[in-house]
Design a protein around this motif. Structure first.
Motif, PDB file in Angstrom:
ATOM      1  N   SER A   1      34.842  43.859  34.698  1.00  0.00           N
ATOM      2  CA  SER A   1      35.984  42.958  34.740  1.00  0.00           C
ATOM      3  C   SER A   1      37.078  43.583  35.591  1.00  0.00           C
ATOM      4  O   SER A   1      37.233  44.799  35.649  1.00  0.00           O
ATOM      5  N   CYS A   2      37.816  42.736  36.266  1.00  0.00           N
ATOM      6  CA  CYS A   2      38.896  43.182  37.136  1.00  0.00           C
ATOM      7  C   CYS A   2      40.006  43.812  36.294  1.00  0.00           C
ATOM      8  O   CYS A   2      40.412  43.247  35.284  1.00  0.00           O
ATOM      9  N   GLY A   3      40.462  44.990  36.709  1.00  0.00           N
ATOM     10  CA  GLY A   3      41.517  45.665  35.968  1.00  0.00           C
ATOM     11  C   GLY A   3      42.871  44.990  36.115  1.00  0.00           C
ATOM     12  O   GLY A   3      43.796  45.287  35.361  1.00  0.00           O
ATOM     13  N   HIS A   4      42.982  44.101  37.073  1.00  0.00           N
ATOM     14  CA  HIS A   4      44.261  43.444  37.330  1.00  0.00           C
ATOM     15  C   HIS A   4      44.333  42.056  36.701  1.00  0.00           C
ATOM     16  O   HIS A   4      45.276  41.746  35.994  1.00  0.00           O
ATOM     17  N   CYS A   5      43.327  41.217  36.961  1.00  0.00           N
ATOM     18  CA  CYS A   5      43.382  39.849  36.438  1.00  0.00           C
ATOM     19  C   CYS A   5      42.345  39.580  35.356  1.00  0.00           C
ATOM     20  O   CYS A   5      42.393  38.560  34.693  1.00  0.00           O
ATOM     21  N   GLY A   6      41.376  40.519  35.170  1.00  0.00           N
ATOM     22  CA  GLY A   6      40.406  40.352  34.100  1.00  0.00           C
ATOM     23  C   GLY A   6      39.217  39.475  34.430  1.00  0.00           C
ATOM     24  O   GLY A   6      38.376  39.233  33.569  1.00  0.00           O
TER      25      GLY A   6
ATOM     26  N   VAL B   1      35.673  44.363  45.754  1.00  0.00           N
ATOM     27  CA  VAL B   1      37.023  43.824  45.683  1.00  0.00           C
ATOM     28  C   VAL B   1      37.000  42.544  44.855  1.00  0.00           C
ATOM     29  O   VAL B   1      36.089  41.731  44.993  1.00  0.00           O
ATOM     30  N   CYS B   2      37.992  42.394  43.987  1.00  0.00           N
ATOM     31  CA  CYS B   2      38.089  41.179  43.187  1.00  0.00           C
ATOM     32  C   CYS B   2      38.441  40.010  44.094  1.00  0.00           C
ATOM     33  O   CYS B   2      39.444  40.067  44.806  1.00  0.00           O
ATOM     34  N   MET B   3      37.612  38.974  44.102  1.00  0.00           N
ATOM     35  CA  MET B   3      37.870  37.841  44.981  1.00  0.00           C
ATOM     36  C   MET B   3      38.845  36.862  44.341  1.00  0.00           C
ATOM     37  O   MET B   3      39.239  35.884  44.968  1.00  0.00           O
ATOM     38  N   ASN B   4      39.240  37.128  43.109  1.00  0.00           N
ATOM     39  CA  ASN B   4      40.205  36.260  42.442  1.00  0.00           C
ATOM     40  C   ASN B   4      41.641  36.679  42.781  1.00  0.00           C
ATOM     41  O   ASN B   4      42.472  35.839  43.121  1.00  0.00           O
ATOM     42  N   CYS B   5      41.937  38.001  42.725  1.00  0.00           N
ATOM     43  CA  CYS B   5      43.300  38.458  42.990  1.00  0.00           C
ATOM     44  C   CYS B   5      43.375  39.396  44.193  1.00  0.00           C
ATOM     45  O   CYS B   5      44.472  39.729  44.642  1.00  0.00           O
ATOM     46  N   GLY B   6      42.226  39.827  44.738  1.00  0.00           N
ATOM     47  CA  GLY B   6      42.241  40.699  45.925  1.00  0.00           C
ATOM     48  C   GLY B   6      42.557  42.150  45.632  1.00  0.00           C
ATOM     49  O   GLY B   6      42.907  42.894  46.535  1.00  0.00           O
TER      50      GLY B   6
HETATM   51 ZN    ZN Z   1      41.299  40.422  39.905  1.00  0.00          ZN
END
Ligand code: ZN
Length: 59
Positions: A29-34, A42-47
């Protein structure tokens, strides 16, 4: 170097290859947006990647 005594039969070859399966993708899971992301990606949801913004995501 040691050499095999005889050729493996097609049945034996098939049995070996029957064990060969696809593995499921490992999701973290992304540490920034989950959001669910593949690891080392790279998270494609928040970059974000490794806690910092590396992409500007346009929406
Ligand atoms: Zn993210």
């Amino acid at each position: 170097m040691a050499a095999p005594r005889r050729k493996h039969s097609r049945a034996r070859q098939g049995k070996r290859r029957a064990q060969w399966k696809m593995s499921t993708v490992q999701l973290g899971s992304c540490g920034h947006c989950g959001a669910a992301i593949r690891s080392h990606t790279v998270c494609m949801n928040c970059g974000y990647y490794k806690g910092r913004q590396v992409l500007v995501v346009e929406r």
